[in-house]
Design a protein around this motif. Structure first.
Motif, short mmCIF file in Angstrom:
data_model
loop_
_atom_site.label_atom_id
_atom_site.label_comp_id
_atom_site.label_asym_id
_atom_site.label_seq_id
_atom_site.Cartn_x
_atom_site.Cartn_y
_atom_site.Cartn_z
N THR A 35 67.35 20.79 40.76
CA THR A 35 67.48 22.18 40.31
C THR A 35 67.63 22.25 38.80
O THR A 35 68.20 21.37 38.16
CB THR A 35 68.67 22.90 40.97
N VAL A 36 67.09 23.35 38.25
CA VAL A 36 67.21 23.66 36.83
C VAL A 36 67.68 25.10 36.70
O VAL A 36 67.52 25.90 37.62
CB VAL A 36 65.87 23.48 36.09
N ARG A 37 68.23 25.41 35.57
CA ARG A 37 68.62 26.79 35.27
C ARG A 37 67.46 27.48 34.58
O ARG A 37 66.91 26.97 33.61
CB ARG A 37 69.85 26.81 34.36
N GLY A 38 67.09 28.66 35.09
CA GLY A 38 66.04 29.43 34.45
C GLY A 38 64.66 28.87 34.70
O GLY A 38 64.45 28.01 35.58
N SER A 39 63.71 29.32 33.89
CA SER A 39 62.31 28.95 34.10
C SER A 39 61.72 28.12 32.97
O SER A 39 60.53 27.83 32.97
CB SER A 39 61.46 30.23 34.27
N HIS A 40 62.55 27.74 31.99
CA HIS A 40 62.03 26.97 30.86
C HIS A 40 61.71 25.54 31.29
O HIS A 40 62.30 25.00 32.22
CB HIS A 40 63.04 26.98 29.71
N ARG A 41 60.77 24.94 30.58
CA ARG A 41 60.35 23.58 30.90
C ARG A 41 61.42 22.57 30.43
O ARG A 41 62.00 22.71 29.35
CB ARG A 41 59.01 23.26 30.25
N THR A 42 61.65 21.57 31.25
CA THR A 42 62.66 20.55 30.96
C THR A 42 62.08 19.16 31.21
O THR A 42 60.94 19.02 31.68
CB THR A 42 63.89 20.74 31.87
N GLY A 43 62.88 18.16 30.95
CA GLY A 43 62.48 16.80 31.26
C GLY A 43 62.23 16.59 32.74
O GLY A 43 61.46 15.70 33.13
N LEU A 44 62.87 17.40 33.58
CA LEU A 44 62.64 17.28 35.01
C LEU A 44 61.20 17.66 35.37
O LEU A 44 60.62 17.08 36.29
CB LEU A 44 63.62 18.17 35.78
N HIS A 45 60.64 18.61 34.64
CA HIS A 45 59.25 18.99 34.89
C HIS A 45 58.30 17.83 34.54
O HIS A 45 57.32 17.59 35.25
CB HIS A 45 58.89 20.24 34.08
N ASP A 46 58.60 17.13 33.46
CA ASP A 46 57.78 15.96 33.11
C ASP A 46 57.88 14.89 34.20
O ASP A 46 56.88 14.26 34.56
CB ASP A 46 58.23 15.37 31.77
#
Length: 231
Positions: A35-46
């Protein structure tokens, strides 16, 4: 789909320790829900892009109870081998007498109340032989507090530990393993640049400790080396 593949849900997986956990479990061949907070791209998306479909991302603001309920509904068809809640904030080394009420409330809600809400909401998704873990800290240990400092952060982690003890007592018949994990002093935004460990040094030990306690029902307070942390 490989029916022997295990599934972990990592709550708070966008960066630092949470991202490290998601990375380690993906590398070990698990399916991971992060899980991430919000919709911004993070290292988890990579990590998801490189995971070959083993990592899926869900949005969650853990301090909003309705979002926890919505996540529970979205995950209703999943069976989890591991639910791990990783979330903590600090607002600096402020003596408790100088802590504003709104700061106290924010830290306690984020570090103690919200993780327990997640555990209570998602517990039924965890297989009876699975594990529910929460990221704690040696700073939550009353016995180890001989120097003081970080009053509010310490208090929030002690509260989290106590709430997990209450949870364990309330569900004494539960066959799941319950873990409070101390990752050590790690160089993150929270731990600071002078900490002893990198994420890459801490997290494999955390995961090995989780794995070695699979099937050991009841609540355990352990560090990343598998050692018992005094309450």
């Amino acid at each position: 789909m490989n029916d022997t593949r295990k599934t972990a849900a990592i709550i708070g997986a966008s960066r630092a320790l949470g991202l490290g956990l998601a990375t380690e479990y993906v590398h070990r061949g698990w399916d991971v829900i992060g899980t991430v907070r919000g919709s911004h791209r993070t290292g988890l998306h990579d990590l998801a892009d490189a995971s070959g479909g083993r990592l899926t991302i869900e949005s969650l603001e853990m301090t909003e109870p309705e979002q926890i309920s919505a996540l529970r509904d979205r995950l209703a068809r999943h069976t989890l081998d591991l639910l791990f809640v990783n979330a903590a904030i600090t607002r600096g080394d402020v003596p408790i007498s100088d802590v504003p009420t709104d700061m106290f409330t924010e830290v306690m809600i984020t570090n103690a109340l919200s993780p327990m809400r997640v555990v209570e909401s998602l517990r039924s998704l965890v297989t009876p032989t699975g594990t529910i873990g929460v990221m704690s800290s040696s700073q939550g240990s009353i016995a180890l507090n001989t120097r003081g400092g970080q009053d509010l952060y310490r208090a929030s982690k002690s509260a989290l530990n106590q709430l997990m003890r209450c949870y364990a007592a309330r569900h004494a018949e539960d066959t799941r393993t319950l873990l409070l994990m101390d990752p050590g002093w790690v160089r993150t935004e929270l731990g600071g640049p002078d900490a002893d460990l990198s994420v890459e040094e801490s997290i494999p030990g955390v995961v090995e400790t989780i794995e070695s306690h699979q099937g050991k029902r009841g609540l355990h307070f352990l560090d990343y080396e598998g050692q018992v942390v005094p309450w």
